[in-house]
Design a protein around this motif. Sequence first.
Motif, PDB file in Angstrom:
ATOM      1  N   UNK A 174       1.505   7.466  -9.513  1.00 19.10           N
ATOM      2  CA  UNK A 174       1.088   6.411  -8.578  1.00 19.10           C
ATOM      3  C   UNK A 174      -0.329   6.665  -8.097  1.00 19.10           C
ATOM      4  N   UNK A 175      -0.634   7.910  -7.780  1.00 17.87           N
ATOM      5  CA  UNK A 175      -1.950   8.259  -7.244  1.00 17.87           C
ATOM      6  C   UNK A 175      -3.062   7.988  -8.247  1.00 17.87           C
ATOM      7  N   UNK A 176      -2.746   8.062  -9.535  1.00 15.28           N
ATOM      8  CA  UNK A 176      -3.756   7.852 -10.578  1.00 15.28           C
ATOM      9  C   UNK A 176      -4.036   6.374 -10.855  1.00 15.28           C
ATOM     10  N   UNK A 177      -3.246   5.483 -10.237  1.00 11.70           N
ATOM     11  CA  UNK A 177      -3.453   4.049 -10.462  1.00 11.70           C
ATOM     12  C   UNK A 177      -4.537   3.516  -9.531  1.00 11.70           C
ATOM     13  N   UNK A 178      -5.098   2.325  -9.854  1.00 10.53           N
ATOM     14  CA  UNK A 178      -6.050   1.700  -8.916  1.00 10.53           C
ATOM     15  C   UNK A 178      -5.394   1.546  -7.540  1.00 10.53           C
ATOM     16  N   UNK A 232      -3.991   5.731  -3.627  1.00 10.36           N
ATOM     17  CA  UNK A 232      -3.709   6.331  -2.322  1.00 10.36           C
ATOM     18  C   UNK A 232      -2.961   5.366  -1.414  1.00 10.36           C
ATOM     19  N   UNK A 233      -3.382   4.097  -1.448  1.00 11.80           N
ATOM     20  CA  UNK A 233      -2.706   3.091  -0.616  1.00 11.80           C
ATOM     21  C   UNK A 233      -1.267   2.889  -1.102  1.00 11.80           C
ATOM     22  N   UNK A 234      -1.106   2.778  -2.412  1.00 14.40           N
ATOM     23  CA  UNK A 234       0.230   2.565  -2.968  1.00 14.40           C
ATOM     24  C   UNK A 234       1.155   3.740  -2.658  1.00 14.40           C
ATOM     25  N   UNK A 277       4.622  13.564  -0.639  1.00 16.22           N
ATOM     26  CA  UNK A 277       3.802  12.418  -1.031  1.00 16.22           C
ATOM     27  C   UNK A 277       2.656  12.187  -0.045  1.00 16.22           C
ATOM     28  N   UNK A 278       2.909  12.408   1.265  1.00 15.63           N
ATOM     29  CA  UNK A 278       1.833  12.284   2.247  1.00 15.63           C
ATOM     30  C   UNK A 278       0.749  13.337   2.003  1.00 15.63           C
TER      31      UNK A 278
END
Length: 281
Positions: free
Chosen positions: A64-68, A71-73, A126-127
């Motif tokens: 998830x973190x590697x997607x555009x 961080x928000x997602x 995750x945080x």
Amino acid sequence: MNLSSISSHIPSTQPQWVKRFARLGLVAKGVVYCLVGILAFMAAFEIGGSTERNVNKQGVFRFILDQPFGQILLALVAVGLVCYALWRLTQAFLDNEHKGTDAKGIGRRVGYAFSGLVYGFLAYGSFRMVLGSRGSQGGGNSRQTLVREILQKPYGQWLVGLIGLCIIGIGLYQIYRAWSGKYLKNVQTSSIKTELKEMIIRSGKIGYIARGIVWGLIGYLFIKAAMESNASEVGGSSSAFAFLEKVSYGSFLLGAVALGLFCYGIYMFVRARYEVINTNS
């Protein structure tokens, strides 16, 4: 543990607060399991360079973190996991599900508490990633460290084996819930459109069976570690996937389990929409 005495010191729940947290939490859990299923399927057939060793919830967070806007997602998923953890802890300590204080009821409420703590820990991890820590493959290492310490104690092998049997028991219970239809207990299936109902019911059954298989494999790895007195045999979901990959027709078996976990994630979305959330303690 006297859950009733603990709950007496906790303020009464606000029904809408509990319902919103439960539904947000189920959505977040659905997202995580859908991604676990997708990544496991990719690993099974070596799509995109994925390997089963990286397919776990920490791997999902990194994905998830590697997607555009990653961080928000990931922050949104983390908030959802916090909601899920708080809902489970509310069920445990305020007994919104009215499980009672007999042996069976206490067992179910302890299970809710355990689930809440596990997902709270996942939310914390995750945080941390959102705030800049990429995380590591440390989940398996910490598990192995704990087992290694237990194995060094008197009767350590028996204790690790017992843990494995308990984990297998959880897996068998998941499969039992699937075959018995108990996974539908609190879901308002009458509100689901007729043309979708059969598909949704089937996805839930397949999902719970797949989850039960993964739990069973994790338990087997604990028993194997106990029998061989080797903590390195212990692992989580990624180790279970790696075990499946090694057996005959392993890619197809892992692919089937992966699709099942994806179905489980989809069913979490159904629960978020149609489950009856009890709020009165």
